[in-house]
Design a protein around this motif. Structure first.
Motif, PDB file in Angstrom:
ATOM      1  N   LEU A 145      48.055   8.667  16.706  1.00  0.00           N
ATOM      2  CA  LEU A 145      48.064   9.758  15.744  1.00  0.00           C
ATOM      3  C   LEU A 145      49.431  10.400  15.563  1.00  0.00           C
ATOM      4  N   GLU A 146      50.157  10.543  16.649  1.00  0.00           N
ATOM      5  CA  GLU A 146      51.450  11.199  16.557  1.00  0.00           C
ATOM      6  C   GLU A 146      52.364  10.729  17.678  1.00  0.00           C
ATOM      7  N   SER A 147      53.614  11.022  17.521  1.00  0.00           N
ATOM      8  CA  SER A 147      54.572  10.704  18.583  1.00  0.00           C
ATOM      9  C   SER A 147      55.203  12.000  19.063  1.00  0.00           C
ATOM     10  N   TYR A 148      55.651  11.999  20.276  1.00  0.00           N
ATOM     11  CA  TYR A 148      56.288  13.168  20.871  1.00  0.00           C
ATOM     12  C   TYR A 148      57.540  12.711  21.589  1.00  0.00           C
ATOM     13  N   GLU A 149      58.612  13.385  21.345  1.00  0.00           N
ATOM     14  CA  GLU A 149      59.868  13.077  22.018  1.00  0.00           C
ATOM     15  C   GLU A 149      60.167  14.198  23.003  1.00  0.00           C
ATOM     16  N   PHE A 150      60.292  13.847  24.272  1.00  0.00           N
ATOM     17  CA  PHE A 150      60.592  14.845  25.288  1.00  0.00           C
ATOM     18  C   PHE A 150      61.992  15.403  25.080  1.00  0.00           C
ATOM     19  N   PRO A 151      62.197  16.671  25.436  1.00  0.00           N
ATOM     20  CA  PRO A 151      63.535  17.246  25.270  1.00  0.00           C
ATOM     21  C   PRO A 151      64.548  16.511  26.141  1.00  0.00           C
ATOM     22  N   ASN A 152      65.737  16.381  25.628  1.00  0.00           N
ATOM     23  CA  ASN A 152      66.795  15.695  26.357  1.00  0.00           C
ATOM     24  C   ASN A 152      67.345  16.597  27.454  1.00  0.00           C
ATOM     25  N   LEU A 153      67.945  15.966  28.447  1.00  0.00           N
ATOM     26  CA  LEU A 153      68.556  16.711  29.541  1.00  0.00           C
ATOM     27  C   LEU A 153      69.737  17.528  29.034  1.00  0.00           C
ATOM     28  N   THR A 154      69.875  18.717  29.580  1.00  0.00           N
ATOM     29  CA  THR A 154      71.056  19.531  29.282  1.00  0.00           C
ATOM     30  C   THR A 154      72.222  19.027  30.132  1.00  0.00           C
ATOM     31  N   LYS A 155      73.405  19.536  29.843  1.00  0.00           N
ATOM     32  CA  LYS A 155      74.583  19.142  30.631  1.00  0.00           C
ATOM     33  C   LYS A 155      74.389  19.522  32.096  1.00  0.00           C
ATOM     34  N   GLU A 156      73.830  20.692  32.349  1.00  0.00           N
ATOM     35  CA  GLU A 156      73.598  21.139  33.721  1.00  0.00           C
ATOM     36  C   GLU A 156      72.599  20.222  34.433  1.00  0.00           C
ATOM     37  N   GLU A 157      71.571  19.799  33.720  1.00  0.00           N
ATOM     38  CA  GLU A 157      70.583  18.885  34.302  1.00  0.00           C
ATOM     39  C   GLU A 157      71.199  17.516  34.567  1.00  0.00           C
ATOM     40  N   ILE A 158      72.076  17.067  33.677  1.00  0.00           N
ATOM     41  CA  ILE A 158      72.767  15.787  33.892  1.00  0.00           C
ATOM     42  C   ILE A 158      73.612  15.865  35.156  1.00  0.00           C
ATOM     43  N   ILE A 159      74.314  16.966  35.347  1.00  0.00           N
ATOM     44  CA  ILE A 159      75.128  17.148  36.554  1.00  0.00           C
ATOM     45  C   ILE A 159      74.241  17.102  37.793  1.00  0.00           C
ATOM     46  N   GLU A 160      73.100  17.760  37.724  1.00  0.00           N
ATOM     47  CA  GLU A 160      72.170  17.767  38.855  1.00  0.00           C
ATOM     48  C   GLU A 160      71.650  16.354  39.150  1.00  0.00           C
ATOM     49  N   VAL A 161      71.300  15.609  38.104  1.00  0.00           N
ATOM     50  CA  VAL A 161      70.799  14.240  38.275  1.00  0.00           C
ATOM     51  C   VAL A 161      71.880  13.347  38.871  1.00  0.00           C
ATOM     52  N   VAL A 162      73.104  13.474  38.368  1.00  0.00           N
ATOM     53  CA  VAL A 162      74.210  12.640  38.867  1.00  0.00           C
ATOM     54  C   VAL A 162      74.473  12.927  40.340  1.00  0.00           C
ATOM     55  N   ASP A 163      74.523  14.197  40.706  1.00  0.00           N
ATOM     56  CA  ASP A 163      74.725  14.559  42.119  1.00  0.00           C
ATOM     57  C   ASP A 163      73.617  13.979  42.996  1.00  0.00           C
ATOM     58  N   ASP A 164      72.384  14.155  42.555  1.00  0.00           N
ATOM     59  CA  ASP A 164      71.237  13.663  43.306  1.00  0.00           C
ATOM     60  C   ASP A 164      71.268  12.144  43.427  1.00  0.00           C
ATOM     61  N   TRP A 165      71.594  11.459  42.336  1.00  0.00           N
ATOM     62  CA  TRP A 165      71.642   9.995  42.327  1.00  0.00           C
ATOM     63  C   TRP A 165      72.708   9.489  43.305  1.00  0.00           C
ATOM     64  N   GLU A 166      73.890  10.090  43.243  1.00  0.00           N
ATOM     65  CA  GLU A 166      74.963   9.658  44.150  1.00  0.00           C
ATOM     66  C   GLU A 166      74.574   9.884  45.609  1.00  0.00           C
ATOM     67  N   GLU A 167      73.943  11.008  45.884  1.00  0.00           N
ATOM     68  CA  GLU A 167      73.541  11.317  47.256  1.00  0.00           C
ATOM     69  C   GLU A 167      72.497  10.329  47.768  1.00  0.00           C
ATOM     70  N   LYS A 168      71.564   9.941  46.903  1.00  0.00           N
ATOM     71  CA  LYS A 168      70.481   9.048  47.322  1.00  0.00           C
ATOM     72  C   LYS A 168      70.887   7.583  47.393  1.00  0.00           C
ATOM     73  N   PHE A 169      71.763   7.147  46.498  1.00  0.00           N
ATOM     74  CA  PHE A 169      72.002   5.715  46.366  1.00  0.00           C
ATOM     75  C   PHE A 169      73.378   5.224  46.798  1.00  0.00           C
ATOM     76  N   LEU A 170      74.298   6.118  47.043  1.00  0.00           N
ATOM     77  CA  LEU A 170      75.632   5.682  47.441  1.00  0.00           C
ATOM     78  C   LEU A 170      75.958   6.212  48.834  1.00  0.00           C
ATOM     79  N   LEU A 171      76.577   5.369  49.622  1.00  0.00           N
ATOM     80  CA  LEU A 171      77.057   5.819  50.930  1.00  0.00           C
ATOM     81  C   LEU A 171      78.075   6.940  50.715  1.00  0.00           C
TER      82      LEU A 171
END
Length: 128
Positions: A33-59
């Motif tokens: 019936l319809e489509s929904y697009e989730f809101p995109n990450l803000t710059k602050e959220e991108i920074i948080e994701v990048v920090d978290d990703w580096e901490e979890k996946f990189l030595l």
């Protein structure tokens, strides 16, 4: 039972699959019936994701510290369009590149030169 079906897919679902003009794809697309697009990450959220990703996946010794490089964050924000899946994909590719080429500069210009051929993402979620 009137249980709705929610079709969730990658950011290429709409462009590459559901909007094709062949009959099977049109039937799938037209059954929602319809489509929904989730809101995109803000710059602050991108920074948080990048920090978290580096901490979890990189030595610790291999961390890229991308959040300390403004032009790298700008590049990630621009290329991912604030979508999590393309952001993760870019982070993986940048980490691999940095392992293969330790002297590679992590700035917007050099990252653009290396990864500019990527298709710009869009996101589609269809609800029935």
């Amino acid at each position: 039972m009137r249980i709705p079906v929610i079709l969730v897919g990658t950011y290429y679902l709409g462009d590459n699959i559901l909007e094709r003009k062949s009959l099977p794809y049109v039937r799938v697309h037209d059954s929602f019936l319809e489509s929904y697009e989730f809101p995109n990450l803000t710059k602050e959220e991108i920074i948080e994701v990048v920090d978290d990703w580096e901490e979890k996946f990189l030595l610790e010794s291999r961390r890229l510290n991308l959040t300390q490089i403004d032009s790298a964050i700008s590049y990630l924000e621009q290329r991912s369009k604030g979508l999590i899946e393309p952001l993760y994909d870019l982070l993986r590719k940048i980490a691999i590149l940095k392992i293969d080429e330790p002297n590679f500069e992590l700035n917007q210009h050099d990252l653009t030169q290396r990864f500019d051929r990527r298709k710009q993402p869009t996101c589609y979620i269809l609800l029935s």
